[in-house]
Design a protein around this motif. Structure first.
Motif, PDB file in Angstrom:
ATOM      1  N   ARG A  43       0.827  -1.440   0.008  1.00  0.00           N
ATOM      2  CA  ARG A  43       0.076  -0.257   0.155  1.00  0.00           C
ATOM      3  C   ARG A  43       0.882   1.619  -0.100  1.00  0.00           C
ATOM      4  O   ARG A  43       0.415   2.175  -0.694  1.00  0.00           O
ATOM      5  CB  ARG A  43      -0.784   0.074   1.160  1.00  0.00           C
ATOM      6  N   ARG A  69       0.600   4.192  -2.700  1.00  0.00           N
ATOM      7  CA  ARG A  69       0.504   5.676  -2.453  1.00  0.00           C
ATOM      8  C   ARG A  69       1.635   6.607  -3.278  1.00  0.00           C
ATOM      9  O   ARG A  69       1.128   7.643  -3.763  1.00  0.00           O
ATOM     10  CB  ARG A  69       0.526   5.889  -1.123  1.00  0.00           C
ATOM     11  N   ILE A  79      -8.237   5.677   2.433  1.00  0.00           N
ATOM     12  CA  ILE A  79      -7.559   6.736   2.112  1.00  0.00           C
ATOM     13  C   ILE A  79      -7.944   8.005   2.898  1.00  0.00           C
ATOM     14  O   ILE A  79      -6.980   8.646   3.229  1.00  0.00           O
ATOM     15  CB  ILE A  79      -8.053   6.932   0.621  1.00  0.00           C
ATOM     16  N   TRP A  87      -1.337  10.335   2.370  1.00  0.00           N
ATOM     17  CA  TRP A  87      -1.946  10.497   0.820  1.00  0.00           C
ATOM     18  C   TRP A  87      -1.667  12.042   0.254  1.00  0.00           C
ATOM     19  O   TRP A  87      -2.324  12.141  -0.610  1.00  0.00           O
ATOM     20  CB  TRP A  87      -3.300  10.143   0.571  1.00  0.00           C
TER      21      TRP A  87
END
Length: 1009
Positions: free
Chosen positions: A370, A374, A391, A398
């Motif tokens: 992940r 990102r 998110i 993010w």
């Protein structure tokens, strides 16, 4: 009479008796001599076949008498020596269709049905024995003493079958002799049409079925296909009413121009894919995005090239700036993966785009990947759940992605409706708020939708934006579409009040007919059980005709199947390996399953928009297509069957829901937003509306400067307390234990478990019947095994909605109306399954059994209003069923509720009444919400207006006994069978203090509306 005549008569009689006796003696002697003559000896191959048949017959009869489960070919091989599949095929040559082969694709197993059941009645009684079996169908020795089939009956069956086969063998030999054929050679030649084997001798090989096993006709127009239906066995005048058939003309392509012209790299890529021009709706949408910085909603037909509308702008932006980012949001993982494959295929043709990184980001994404996604992905494919749970709560991680985000693509926008739509609308506002905080105020939203009413208004509501461009003029070509409303025939043609043939049975015949004509077809079913029942009937029909090749080309597809199984079916459909799919609305969405020729809708779909969305699945480019609605026996379907023009011309559904005014959902998302970034009353009102300050002051914690943080009880992760999809149920696992297989068949929600996997139920998967032998509520699993039965089961249940506590109450209408009140408070929804029916193939009840299960109880909020004694007395005078009246009144209230709240018929329900119910229930209208959402509280606030509108709706409806425009509800669990339009008017009118004595009478004292 003279003495001489008497003597003469006596002499003649004696002589006749003498002659008769001599004739009898002679005949017996001839028969005895004939018996002594040796019969013609069978050829060696047929003599061996007779021996094999005798062994198989004894073994299978023995198993049949003691087992409920199916016989597998591997088990027969291990128990009967010197037998192979060619022997079984040879038996079918001698006795056509004596042995039935069933293919179990997943396990690559062949099951055998040897002749008919010894005793259908006894087989049904063996169910309790099979339940004790715990899935090991071969441990029959434990239960042999419990069999209800007597040894004499088994022996008689064996002898009868042996004699029948011997006679058939000799008849076969005699026929060969007459034709001058060698019996052994002729048998070997005929075998090719009956051998169900591949190299592994487990599944059916297409090439071994014989050239004449199954012949698809040459391609014909849909008009010819429909005409040919009228000479089929299943045709009983279903197309006599010309209004039931409508033809939509062909549409030619209309092309447009992009200004400025498309980037050369993308133009080259499009040409590589065979695209040299863009349709008018594509160019109109892209020009709006490029030149006017508008948000765009495209509402055109299925397969009109909508995906290019967002692919081209996204790729153009990436060619200009490799640091830019895009987010594609889809309601399901399958759709996301499908569109990601399409984008990957697109960029493969472009060398300049080869460095673009595309990734999925969903619940299946490994945690260790992940962070890499990102920081490196240019385009991510995700869903609203991940945006809400992962998110946005981790917005700081993010930061770079959200700062560079240029496009947000949200496909299938019509899905976001009701409570789900309200939740997603707040998620989008939270996304916009964070991007704006990071200095990114130039995001453009691109959406695609099915054909709905006011799609631009819907987009504005979901995203909270105003600069929206609607594109709904379709420029894509379309072939002719034949649309048919098909009403099954009456079972007794002479009796207009007799039942009709079931929609599932009709659909099975129609689907088989279309497949036999090489028409790629999808059959949509409204519920999972209908889907499986249709697949079961089709499977049985094709197996009976030995059309195993065609059977391999059809599968069912629905929720509950394991993800890998659904992906496999999607791939097979897309590649063309499948000719037909039987599905729920899980395939109503835009997953690319290739080109389809026909759509069957089994029962009227839930909404007009759903009907057009499903029908749009058939027909690509210039090809003709067929769409058929096969109406069921319920009142709503029959109304449209008799008024098909209303169906074709009915207005599209208007999707309505509230966002800022839904305080309960607003408060939930403000807790989440305040954790992501402190709420600033002045700045954030643009995202969350005018009630922001009120909600923050009441439910959040102030931190100074008009800013708020979440309440401590929700920290540090408020998102976990907000269920955006109305899915809070535990999951039961269905385990197939046939032959100790012990594999997970599918998963099922807890609320469905009581109706589908109770002990003794016939559970159907891919059209194959499984017997539920054990249900473990504590560990949430059910054990099932393949079975051989000629019935299905249907649960016997009822649901009570009971008021628990009253939070508030008020008068309906005038404040002086003290007798008619509406109450708001807690309700208990109690569902009890108390037994089940065994149902035969003709939908007749064979047996009724009881089961003992704990009731399925849940609590919710609801409103209720008691029916006045004056209304009840008037119903008695009119001889109208009270429950039918209450049921109909609740229906019209629910159907009109979206005019005041953000609800759908799924969000709010009532206690649906069955005509077979005998339990006493209070005369009360009760509505409850399926998920805490604030909808019922809004209904309470506007209840007087809602009742007034309902009365007007009934009075202004021209139908006689009720229709979908007044008291019939598509989501009714009892199919609107017990509904009274006039009774509903009496009840609702009484709530408004109307003179109910005048309802139902005119000047001549006739009963009228």
């Amino acid at each position: 009479m003279s003495t001489s005549n008497i003597k003469k008569r006596q002499h003649d009689n004696d002589k006749e008796q003498e002659e008769d006796q001599q004739l009898i003696i002679t005949t017996k002697a001839q028969k005895k001599q004939k018996k002594k003559q040796p019969e013609e000896q069978l050829p060696p191959a047929l003599e061996r076949l007779q021996t094999i048949f005798s062994r198989l017959n004894t073994f299978c009869a023995f198993c049949d008498a003691r087992l409920l489960t199916v016989l597998t070919w591997s088990r027969i091989q291990s128990s009967v020596t010197d037998v192979n599949l060619t022997d079984l095929a040879a038996i079918n040559v001698i006795l056509p269709d004596f042995i039935t082969f069933t293919l179990q694709e997943e396990q690559e197993e062949l099951t055998i049905e040897f002749g008919k059941l010894i005793s259908k009645r006894v087989a049904r009684e063996k169910q309790s024995t099979a339940l004790q079996n715990k899935g090991d169908e071969w441990e029959y020795s434990k239960y042999t003493n419990k069999s209800n089939i007597k040894p004499d009956q088994i022996k008689k069956t064996v002898d009868t079958r042996n004699h029948r086969f011997q006679q058939a063998l000799r008849k076969f030999v005699l026929s060969c002799r007459k034709q001058g054929l060698d019996p052994e050679t002729h048998l070997a030649k005929e075998l090719k049409q009956h051998i169900p084997e591949q190299a592994n001798e487990h599944v059916v090989a297409e090439e071994d079925l014989g050239p004449d096993h199954e012949k698809f006709s040459e391609e014909r127009s849909m008009h010819e296909i429909i005409n040919q239906m009228q000479v089929q066995k299943f045709y009983r005048g279903q197309l006599v009413n010309g209004e039931c058939h409508r033809r939509f003309p062909e549409k030619v392509a209309r092309f447009g121009e992009l200004t400025p012209p498309i980037h050369q790299e993308i133009e080259h890529t499009l040409k590589e894919k065979g695209i040299t021009q863009l349709y008018t709706h594509q160019t109109e949408a892209i020009n709006g995005l490029r030149n006017n910085n508008q948000h765009v909603i495209v509402a055109t037909s299925t397969a009109s090239g909508k995906s290019l509308i967002y692919q081209i702008p996204v790729l153009e932006k990436l060619l200009q700036d490799k640091a830019s980012r895009a987010m594609y949001i889809f309601p399901t993982k399958a759709l996301a993966q499908d569109q990601m494959r399409a984008l990957q295929e697109f960029i493969q043709y472009s060398p300049l785009l080869k460095d673009i990184k595309i990734s999925t980001f969903d619940g299946d994404t490994p945690s260790d990947q992940r962070m890499h996604i990102r920081s490196t992905a240019n385009v991510i494919f995700t869903n609203p759940d991940m945006l809400h749970h992962s998110i946005l709560p981790n917005a700081k991680q993010w930061h770079w992605f959200l700062t560079s985000l240029k496009f947000v693509v949200v496909d299938e926008l019509h899905i976001y409706n009701g409570l789900f739509g309200t939740n997603v609308a707040f998620i989008m506002r939270r996304l916009r708020r964070l991007c704006d905080y990071f200095g990114n105020d130039s995001i453009q939203f691109i959406s695609c939708s099915a054909t709905i009413k006011h799609p631009d208004k819907h987009m504005k509501l979901v995203f909270g934006v105003n600069n929206v461009k609607l594109v709904d003029e379709d420029g894509a070509p379309c072939g002719k579409k034949e649309f048919v409303v098909w009403n099954p025939p009456l079972l007794k043609q002479s009796d207009p009040h007799s039942d009709r043939r079931g929609a599932v049975a009709e659909a099975a015949d129609l689907l088989e007919y279309l497949l036999s004509n090489n028409i790629r077809t999808i059959a949509f079913c409204k519920v999972r059980k209908t889907c499986e029942m249709l697949m079961k009937q089709l499977r049985e029909s094709l197996e009976k005709q030995n059309k195993l090749n065609m059977l391999k080309k059809v599968m069912s597809y629905r929720g509950g199947y394991m993800p890998h199984e659904r992906r496999r079916i999607e791939r097979q459909m897309f590649s063309g390996d499948l000719l037909g799919v039987v599905a729920t609305n899980a395939l109503e969405l835009g997953v690319d399953i290739g080109s389809l020729d026909a759509v069957l809708m089994v029962g009227m779909p839930w909404s007009t928009s759903a009907m057009w969305q499903q029908s749009g699945r058939a027909g690509r480019r210039n090809n003709d297509s067929l769409a058929m609605v096969i109406t069921d026996h319920n009142p709503m379907d029959q109304y449209y069957a008799h008024h098909p023009t209303e169906l074709f011309e009915k207005q599209l559904d208007d999707i309505q829901f509230q966002v800022e005014d839904n305080v309960l959902v607003l408060e939930s998302h403000l807790q989440c937003a305040a954790e992501e970034l402190p709420i600033d009353i002045e700045k954030d009102q643009v995202y969350f509306g005018l009630r922001l300050k009120e909600v923050c002051e009441n439910y959040l914690v102030p931190i100074g400067d008009n800013k708020y943080r979440p309440h401590p009880r929700f920290r540090p992760y408020p998102a976990q307390f907000v269920n955006i999809r109305n899915i809070t149920e535990e999951i039961y696992t269905v385990i197939d234990v046939t032959s100790n297989r012990n594999i997970v068949l599918e998963e099922i929600e807890a609320s469905r478990a009581a109706f589908e996997i109770y002990e003794g139920a016939i559970f159907i998967h891919q059209g194959k019947p499984y017997l539920v032998e054990e249900l473990n509520v504590e560990k949430r699993y059910a054990k099932v095994h393949l079975t051989r039965v000629d019935w299905t089961t249907q649960q016997r249940d009822y649901t009570n909605v009971n008021a628990l506590s009253t939070s508030m109450s008020k008068s309906i209408g005038s404040t002086k109306n003290r007798w008619n009140t509406v109450s708001y408070g807690k309700v208990q929804i109690e569902t009890i399954v108390f037994g089940y029916y065994k149902i035969d193939k003709r939908n007749r009840i064979m047996d009724s059994l009881e089961v003992y299960m704990d009731p399925f109880i849940r609590e919710s909020t609801g409103i209720w209003a008691d029916v006045s004694s004056s209304a009840l007395n008037r119903l008695d005078q009119l001889d109208i069923d009270k429950m039918a009246s209450i049921h109909a009144a609740a229906h019209v209230l629910i159907s009109l509720l979206p005019s005041f709240t953000s609800s759908t018929s799924v969000d709010v329900r009532t206690e649906c009444k069955s005509p077979h119910a005998t339990r006493a229930r209070p005369p009360r209208i009760a509505l409850y919400e399926t998920q805490p959402s604030g909808i019922i509280r809004q209904a309470y606030q506007f209840f007087t207006e809602l009742v007034t509108m309902s009365v007007e709706q009934i009075q202004n409806c021209d139908c006689e006994n009720g229709c979908p425009s007044c008291v019939h509800l598509a989501s009714c669990s009892e199919h609107n069978v017990l509904c009274s339009k006039l009774g509903a008017l009496v009840i609702l009118g009484s709530l408004l203090e109307m003179d109910v004595e005048k309802i139902g009478k005119d000047d001549k004292d006739e009963t009228v509306l």
